[in-house]
Design an enzyme around this catalytic site. Structure first.
Site, PDB file in Angstrom:
ATOM      1  N   CYS A  76       4.099  10.075   1.287  1.00 51.77           N
ATOM      2  CA  CYS A  76       3.817  11.454   0.780  1.00 51.77           C
ATOM      3  C   CYS A  76       4.121  12.456   1.780  1.00 51.77           C
ATOM      4  O   CYS A  76       4.380  13.672   1.526  1.00 51.77           O
ATOM      5  CB  CYS A  76       2.365  11.757   0.332  1.00 51.77           C
ATOM      6  SG  CYS A  76       2.037  10.701  -1.110  1.00 51.77           S
ATOM      7  N   ASN A 102       0.994  13.816  -9.058  1.00 49.58           N
ATOM      8  CA  ASN A 102       1.491  13.796  -7.450  1.00 49.58           C
ATOM      9  C   ASN A 102       2.804  13.076  -7.343  1.00 49.58           C
ATOM     10  O   ASN A 102       3.100  11.955  -7.693  1.00 49.58           O
ATOM     11  CB  ASN A 102       0.668  12.910  -6.859  1.00 49.58           C
ATOM     12  CG  ASN A 102       0.886  12.640  -5.346  1.00 49.58           C
ATOM     13  OD1 ASN A 102       1.748  12.572  -4.827  1.00 49.58           O
ATOM     14  ND2 ASN A 102      -0.174  12.063  -4.692  1.00 49.58           N
ATOM     15  N   HIS A 112       0.918  19.340   0.091  1.00 50.81           N
ATOM     16  CA  HIS A 112       1.258  18.185  -0.672  1.00 50.81           C
ATOM     17  C   HIS A 112       0.385  18.409  -2.085  1.00 50.81           C
ATOM     18  O   HIS A 112      -0.732  18.572  -1.660  1.00 50.81           O
ATOM     19  CB  HIS A 112       1.170  16.883  -0.013  1.00 50.81           C
ATOM     20  CG  HIS A 112       1.128  15.641  -0.774  1.00 50.81           C
ATOM     21  ND1 HIS A 112       2.059  15.450  -1.837  1.00 50.81           N
ATOM     22  CD2 HIS A 112       0.535  14.758  -0.971  1.00 50.81           C
ATOM     23  CE1 HIS A 112       1.898  14.432  -2.574  1.00 50.81           C
ATOM     24  NE2 HIS A 112       0.807  13.786  -1.958  1.00 50.81           N
TER      25      HIS A 112
HETATM   26  O1  UT7 Z   1      -0.611  11.500  -1.773  1.00 47.38           O
HETATM   27  C1  UT7 Z   1      -1.723  10.737  -1.373  1.00 47.38           C
HETATM   28  C2  UT7 Z   1      -2.041   9.841  -2.309  1.00 47.38           C
HETATM   29  N1  UT7 Z   1      -3.844  10.043  -2.859  1.00 47.38           N
HETATM   30  C3  UT7 Z   1      -4.619  11.016  -2.955  1.00 47.38           C
HETATM   31  O2  UT7 Z   1      -4.434  12.082  -2.250  1.00 47.38           O
HETATM   32  C4  UT7 Z   1      -5.596  10.844  -3.553  1.00 47.38           C
HETATM   33  C5  UT7 Z   1      -6.933  11.114  -2.970  1.00 47.38           C
HETATM   34  N2  UT7 Z   1      -8.127  11.071  -3.883  1.00 47.38           N
HETATM   35  C6  UT7 Z   1      -8.428  11.487  -4.814  1.00 47.38           C
HETATM   36  O3  UT7 Z   1      -7.899  12.160  -5.345  1.00 47.38           O
HETATM   37  C7  UT7 Z   1      -9.683  11.036  -5.673  1.00 47.38           C
HETATM   38  O4  UT7 Z   1     -10.571  10.102  -4.809  1.00 47.38           O
HETATM   39  C8  UT7 Z   1      -9.388  10.170  -6.919  1.00 47.38           C
HETATM   40  C9  UT7 Z   1      -9.083  11.017  -8.043  1.00 47.38           C
HETATM   41  C10 UT7 Z   1      -8.464   9.107  -7.022  1.00 47.38           C
HETATM   42  C11 UT7 Z   1     -10.892   9.771  -7.583  1.00 47.38           C
HETATM   43  O5  UT7 Z   1     -11.699  10.898  -7.808  1.00 47.38           O
HETATM   44  P1  UT7 Z   1     -13.254  10.678  -7.161  1.00 47.38           P
HETATM   45  O6  UT7 Z   1     -13.950  11.735  -7.419  1.00 47.38           O
HETATM   46  O7  UT7 Z   1     -12.981  10.096  -5.744  1.00 47.38           O
HETATM   47  O8  UT7 Z   1     -13.668   9.470  -8.228  1.00 47.38           O
HETATM   48  P2  UT7 Z   1     -14.383   8.114  -7.752  1.00 47.38           P
HETATM   49  O9  UT7 Z   1     -13.314   7.026  -7.511  1.00 47.38           O
HETATM   50  O10 UT7 Z   1     -15.646   8.277  -6.795  1.00 47.38           O
HETATM   51  O11 UT7 Z   1     -14.985   7.404  -9.027  1.00 47.38           O
HETATM   52  C12 UT7 Z   1     -16.058   8.273  -9.683  1.00 47.38           C
HETATM   53  C13 UT7 Z   1     -16.202   7.385 -11.251  1.00 47.38           C
HETATM   54  C14 UT7 Z   1     -16.332   5.942 -10.961  1.00 47.38           C
HETATM   55  O12 UT7 Z   1     -17.452   5.581 -11.915  1.00 47.38           O
HETATM   56  P3  UT7 Z   1     -18.923   5.532 -11.557  1.00 47.38           P
HETATM   57  O13 UT7 Z   1     -18.825   4.282 -10.586  1.00 47.38           O
HETATM   58  O14 UT7 Z   1     -19.487   6.323 -10.836  1.00 47.38           O
HETATM   59  O15 UT7 Z   1     -19.563   4.955 -13.044  1.00 47.38           O
HETATM   60  C15 UT7 Z   1     -15.197   5.498 -11.494  1.00 47.38           C
HETATM   61  O16 UT7 Z   1     -15.005   4.232 -11.840  1.00 47.38           O
HETATM   62  O17 UT7 Z   1     -15.395   7.748 -12.087  1.00 47.38           O
HETATM   63  C16 UT7 Z   1     -14.698   6.743 -12.575  1.00 47.38           C
HETATM   64  N3  UT7 Z   1     -13.315   6.684 -12.737  1.00 47.38           N
HETATM   65  C17 UT7 Z   1     -12.724   7.121 -13.705  1.00 47.38           C
HETATM   66  N4  UT7 Z   1     -13.152   7.611 -14.935  1.00 47.38           N
HETATM   67  C18 UT7 Z   1     -12.361   7.859 -15.784  1.00 47.38           C
HETATM   68  C19 UT7 Z   1     -12.373   6.371 -11.444  1.00 47.38           C
HETATM   69  N5  UT7 Z   1     -10.929   6.671 -12.189  1.00 47.38           N
HETATM   70  C20 UT7 Z   1     -11.270   7.167 -13.301  1.00 47.38           C
HETATM   71  C21 UT7 Z   1     -10.476   7.631 -14.716  1.00 47.38           C
HETATM   72  N6  UT7 Z   1     -11.085   8.019 -15.480  1.00 47.38           N
HETATM   73  N7  UT7 Z   1      -9.178   7.493 -14.071  1.00 47.38           N
END
Ligand code: UT7
Length: 322
Positions: A113, A279, A249
């Site tokens: 990225c 993204n 980004h």
């Molecule tokens: O280009 C660079 C590449 N990437 C990035 O910049 C990504 C950086 N990270 C992020 O943007 C965020 O960490 C994410 C958007 C990927 C995830 O958001 P988060 O607020 O960190 O969520 P999390 O992974 O902590 O998950 C929270 C909850 C979990 O459920 P429980 O364990 O609390 O019951 C996940 O299983 O949300 C759940 N979850 C979802 N629910 C619905 C994870 N993905 C999804 C989804 N839809 N797509």
């Protein structure tokens, strides 16, 4: 000598998947995706012709037109990508062929990225040394080919597209950069194979698709991006207030909001478009640059900061004067 931006261009596929479409594919919802990421839709390549090189060529062609430069005048083409359809020839050589830039030296660059930023730095080094006079730098990705469409933690984030800038060596203006890589932390964002076929997922080992520890990448981005921007501004003796725009980004709107807050700057200086495109990795910064340029949003002489972060891990910030 620095490379001054003379023109910008971009291309995104017309085929769109919105969040409701994804909620038919994995257990997610429009509300969750919008709240946690700011993403509403993503554009996805369709058919045989529309691939990374095709999008890169369309973006480069538009940037050439915007710059009023003939393809024969181009000395250098760099395409930043992690998703070229073929290992060789490079996507940059494909762009050369498509636009008729017969005199250009062409190669691809992979910094995930942060790819566009590192490609821009590379072109600036060539132009700054007087080796070349005119360059096209492109960021282009078909991430829909690398994403596991059964993995809700990654597939909701990414999209396809391309953006390009034309640079000409100039005595006026400014370009300055700070860039870093940390290979020790590379395991938090990986993809061990490329040129996957998104509809043939059953036949491919899930491990070969994009894998991400989202929380770790998030923490890395919100701490390193403000740090590297501050280092850049200190180096150039500029204050945050003197910057007209910060073009970050486009990974997650919460990352952009956090960076703005940590720099003590208003969100108005941080344009976002991930709502529309998701993204697009190395394409996100040049697509956003092109959108603002086409709306005549940049004032001549104003200072713009670009900042990228991603796989490698890699990150950096660049200062340019429009
Ligand atoms: O280009 C660079 C590449 N990437 C990035 O910049 C990504 C950086 N990270 C992020 O943007 C965020 O960490 C994410 C958007 C990927 C995830 O958001 P988060 O607020 O960190 O969520 P999390 O992974 O902590 O998950 C929270 C909850 C979990 O459920 P429980 O364990 O609390 O019951 C996940 O299983 O949300 C759940 N979850 C979802 N629910 C619905 C994870 N993905 C999804 C989804 N839809 N797509």
């Amino acid at each position: 000598m620095i490379g001054k931006i003379y023109g910008t261009g971009s291309y995104v596929p017309s085929f769109v998947w919105d969040n409701d479409k994804l909620s038919e594919m994995v257990e997610t919802s429009d509300e969750w995706i919008r709240e946690r990421t700011g993403i509403a839709r993503r554009h996805i390549i369709e058919g045989e012709e529309e691939d990374t090189t095709y999008m890169a060529s369309r973006a480069a062609c538009e940037a050439l037109k915007d710059a009023g430069i003939q393809p024969e005048e181009i000395d250098l083409i760099i395409v930043a990508t992690i998703s070229a359809g073929e290992i060789m020839p490079s996507s940059a050589c494909g762009v050369q062929k498509a636009i008729g830039a017969v005199n250009a030296v062409c190669f691809d660059l992979n910094a995930a990225c942060t790819g566009f930023l590192f490609a821009l730095n590379t072109a600036q080094a060539y132009l700054g040394q007087g080796i070349y006079k005119t360059a096209i730098v492109v960021g282009a990705e078909s991430l829909s080919n690398l994403v596991n469409w059964t993995d809700r933690s990654t597939c909701i984030l990414f999209g396809d597209g391309a953006g390009a800038v034309v640079l000409k060596a100039s005595k006026d203006g400014k370009y300055s950069q700070v860039a870093y890589s940390d290979g020790r932390k590379g395991g938090v964002l990986t993809c061990s194979s490329r040129n996957q076929k998104k509809y043939e997922k059953e036949s491919v080992d899930a491990e070969t698709y994009m894998q991400m520890d989202g929380g770790e990448v998030f923490k890395f981005a919100v701490s390193k991006v403000p740090e590297v921007i501050r280092e850049l501004l200190d180096k150039e003796n500029l204050s945050t207030k003197e910057i007209a725009y910060y073009i970050l980004h486009q990974a997650n709107v919460r990352i952009v909001q956090s960076v703005a807050k940590r720099l003590g700057e208003k969100m108005e200086k941080f344009p976002v478009n991930m709502g529309e495109y998701g993204n697009t990795s190395s394409a996100s910064i040049p697509i956003l640059l092109d959108e603002i340029n086409k709306k005549k949003g940049f004032r001549r002489g104003s200072y713009i900061v670009l900042s990228g972060f991603g796989g490698g891990l890699t990150y950096g910030a660049s200062l340019l004067q429009w």
